[in-house]
Write a protein that holds these residues in place. Structure first.
Motif, PDB file in Angstrom:
ATOM      1  N   UNK A   4       0.924  -1.230  -0.236  1.00  0.00           N
ATOM      2  CA  UNK A   4       0.002  -0.156   0.036  1.00  0.00           C
ATOM      3  C   UNK A   4       0.879   1.360   0.099  1.00  0.00           C
ATOM      4  N   UNK A   5       0.591   2.366  -0.791  1.00  0.00           N
ATOM      5  CA  UNK A   5       1.333   3.264  -1.109  1.00  0.00           C
ATOM      6  C   UNK A   5       0.596   4.478  -1.006  1.00  0.00           C
ATOM      7  N   UNK A   6       0.973   5.632  -0.335  1.00  0.00           N
ATOM      8  CA  UNK A   6       0.357   6.627  -0.249  1.00  0.00           C
ATOM      9  C   UNK A   6       1.125   7.847  -1.003  1.00  0.00           C
ATOM     10  N   UNK A   7       0.559   8.885  -1.368  1.00  0.00           N
ATOM     11  CA  UNK A   7       0.870  10.064  -1.992  1.00  0.00           C
ATOM     12  C   UNK A   7      -0.046  11.289  -2.010  1.00  0.00           C
ATOM     13  N   UNK A   8       0.566  12.303  -1.857  1.00  0.00           N
ATOM     14  CA  UNK A   8      -0.003  13.841  -1.934  1.00  0.00           C
ATOM     15  C   UNK A   8      -0.175  14.657  -0.842  1.00  0.00           C
ATOM     16  N   UNK A   9       0.664  14.153   0.128  1.00  0.00           N
ATOM     17  CA  UNK A   9       0.694  15.070   1.443  1.00  0.00           C
ATOM     18  C   UNK A   9       1.446  16.340   0.945  1.00  0.00           C
ATOM     19  N   UNK A  10       1.607  17.287   2.015  1.00  0.00           N
ATOM     20  CA  UNK A  10       2.228  18.413   1.916  1.00  0.00           C
ATOM     21  C   UNK A  10       2.030  19.463   2.939  1.00  0.00           C
ATOM     22  N   UNK A  11       2.391  20.676   2.528  1.00  0.00           N
ATOM     23  CA  UNK A  11       2.176  21.963   3.303  1.00  0.00           C
ATOM     24  C   UNK A  11       1.122  22.655   2.702  1.00  0.00           C
ATOM     25  N   UNK A  12       0.270  22.945   3.562  1.00  0.00           N
ATOM     26  CA  UNK A  12      -0.878  23.720   2.762  1.00  0.00           C
ATOM     27  C   UNK A  12      -1.394  24.880   4.103  1.00  0.00           C
ATOM     28  N   UNK A  13      -1.973  26.038   3.451  1.00  0.00           N
ATOM     29  CA  UNK A  13      -2.353  26.919   4.409  1.00  0.00           C
ATOM     30  C   UNK A  13      -3.785  26.802   5.056  1.00  0.00           C
ATOM     31  N   UNK A  14      -3.785  27.187   6.081  1.00  0.00           N
ATOM     32  CA  UNK A  14      -5.599  26.823   6.615  1.00  0.00           C
ATOM     33  C   UNK A  14      -6.430  27.376   5.748  1.00  0.00           C
ATOM     34  N   UNK A  15      -7.594  26.516   5.631  1.00  0.00           N
ATOM     35  CA  UNK A  15      -8.709  26.768   4.545  1.00  0.00           C
ATOM     36  C   UNK A  15      -8.150  26.278   3.052  1.00  0.00           C
ATOM     37  N   UNK A  16      -7.114  25.901   2.913  1.00  0.00           N
ATOM     38  CA  UNK A  16      -6.647  25.083   1.641  1.00  0.00           C
ATOM     39  C   UNK A  16      -7.242  23.835   1.294  1.00  0.00           C
ATOM     40  N   UNK A  17      -6.860  23.077   0.364  1.00  0.00           N
ATOM     41  CA  UNK A  17      -7.114  21.867  -0.096  1.00  0.00           C
ATOM     42  C   UNK A  17      -5.837  20.967  -0.370  1.00  0.00           C
ATOM     43  N   UNK A  18      -6.057  19.762   0.001  1.00  0.00           N
ATOM     44  CA  UNK A  18      -5.163  18.511  -0.438  1.00  0.00           C
ATOM     45  C   UNK A  18      -5.802  17.407  -0.718  1.00  0.00           C
ATOM     46  N   UNK A  19      -5.483  16.776  -2.137  1.00  0.00           N
ATOM     47  CA  UNK A  19      -5.939  15.438  -2.373  1.00  0.00           C
ATOM     48  C   UNK A  19      -4.987  14.286  -2.140  1.00  0.00           C
ATOM     49  N   UNK A  20      -5.252  13.192  -1.326  1.00  0.00           N
ATOM     50  CA  UNK A  20      -4.321  12.086  -0.918  1.00  0.00           C
ATOM     51  C   UNK A  20      -4.918  10.926  -1.812  1.00  0.00           C
ATOM     52  N   UNK A  21      -3.667  10.218  -2.357  1.00  0.00           N
ATOM     53  CA  UNK A  21      -4.025   8.989  -3.112  1.00  0.00           C
ATOM     54  C   UNK A  21      -3.286   7.647  -2.277  1.00  0.00           C
ATOM     55  N   UNK A  22      -4.068   6.650  -2.784  1.00  0.00           N
ATOM     56  CA  UNK A  22      -3.616   5.417  -2.085  1.00  0.00           C
ATOM     57  C   UNK A  22      -3.738   4.225  -2.997  1.00  0.00           C
ATOM     58  N   UNK A  23      -2.592   3.568  -3.313  1.00  0.00           N
ATOM     59  CA  UNK A  23      -2.730   2.606  -4.420  1.00  0.00           C
ATOM     60  C   UNK A  23      -2.406   1.114  -3.703  1.00  0.00           C
ATOM     61  N   UNK A  24      -3.247   0.244  -3.896  1.00  0.00           N
ATOM     62  CA  UNK A  24      -2.801  -1.134  -3.175  1.00  0.00           C
ATOM     63  C   UNK A  24      -2.427  -2.059  -4.465  1.00  0.00           C
ATOM     64  N   UNK A  25      -1.301  -2.884  -4.404  1.00  0.00           N
ATOM     65  CA  UNK A  25      -0.899  -3.626  -5.485  1.00  0.00           C
ATOM     66  C   UNK A  25      -0.523  -5.038  -4.909  1.00  0.00           C
ATOM     67  N   UNK A  26      -0.051  -5.968  -5.686  1.00  0.00           N
ATOM     68  CA  UNK A  26       0.452  -7.246  -5.118  1.00  0.00           C
ATOM     69  C   UNK A  26      -0.579  -8.366  -5.607  1.00  0.00           C
ATOM     70  N   UNK A  27      -0.477  -9.276  -4.780  1.00  0.00           N
ATOM     71  CA  UNK A  27      -1.180 -10.560  -4.929  1.00  0.00           C
ATOM     72  C   UNK A  27      -2.783 -10.447  -4.339  1.00  0.00           C
ATOM     73  N   UNK A  28      -3.520  -9.432  -5.195  1.00  0.00           N
ATOM     74  CA  UNK A  28      -4.883  -9.175  -4.442  1.00  0.00           C
ATOM     75  C   UNK A  28      -5.861  -9.906  -5.229  1.00  0.00           C
ATOM     76  N   UNK A  29      -6.915 -10.778  -4.707  1.00  0.00           N
ATOM     77  CA  UNK A  29      -8.035 -11.285  -5.270  1.00  0.00           C
ATOM     78  C   UNK A  29      -9.117 -10.321  -5.091  1.00  0.00           C
ATOM     79  N   UNK A  30      -9.367  -9.595  -3.800  1.00  0.00           N
ATOM     80  CA  UNK A  30     -10.574  -8.852  -3.730  1.00  0.00           C
ATOM     81  C   UNK A  30     -10.038  -7.803  -2.550  1.00  0.00           C
ATOM     82  N   UNK A  31     -10.693  -6.657  -2.761  1.00  0.00           N
ATOM     83  CA  UNK A  31     -10.511  -5.502  -1.526  1.00  0.00           C
ATOM     84  C   UNK A  31     -11.797  -5.396  -0.908  1.00  0.00           C
ATOM     85  N   UNK A  32     -12.016  -5.633   0.438  1.00  0.00           N
ATOM     86  CA  UNK A  32     -13.266  -5.383   1.017  1.00  0.00           C
ATOM     87  C   UNK A  32     -13.514  -4.007   1.599  1.00  0.00           C
TER      88      UNK A  32
END
Length: 121
Positions: A4-32
């Motif tokens: 599982x790998x996250x991305x998208x963090x950082x420094x932002x001013x109050x009132x601002x926006x950020x979008x985080x992403x997360x990808x799961x990879x490998x031997x996956x049959x299903x994600x609940x």
């Protein structure tokens, strides 16, 4: 193994926006379920938002109306859109994925390494 790998963090001013992403990879049959957690210095890790395979979501009271979790099942990816950020949202954000491995057909419960979100002027 399931990674599982996250991305998208950082420094932002109050009132601002950020979008985080997360990808799961490998031997996956299903994600609940996939979810975002956060841990601020000196505090316990807490659930921020979660989403299950059917699309139902849940949020911490502190982020309702400001954060939105969404998921792309085909890409094993989950997003966290964070708007109207506050200094108290500052934390390391972790992604979690739970499901079944492809081979062997066993359950997995995997965490990413975390991504820092800092809300400061």
């Amino acid at each position: 193994q399931v990674q599982v790998v996250e991305s998208g963090g950082g420094l932002v001013q109050p009132g601002g926006s950020l979008r985080l992403s997360c990808v799961a990879s490998g031997s996956i049959f299903s994600i609940n379920a996939m979810g975002w957690y956060r841990q601020a210095p000196g505090k316990q890790r807490e659930l921020v938002a979660g989403i299950i395979s059917g699309g139902s979501t849940n949020y911490a009271d502190s982020v309702k109306g400001r954060f939105t979790i969404s998921r792309d099942n085909a890409k094993n990816t989950v997003y966290l859109q964070m708007n109207s950020l506050k200094p108290e949202d500052t934390a390391v954000y972790y992604c979690n994925a739970r499901g079944r491995r492809l081979f062997p057909r066993t359950d997995f419960d995997s965490w990413g390494q975390g991504t820092q979100v800092t809300v400061s002027s």
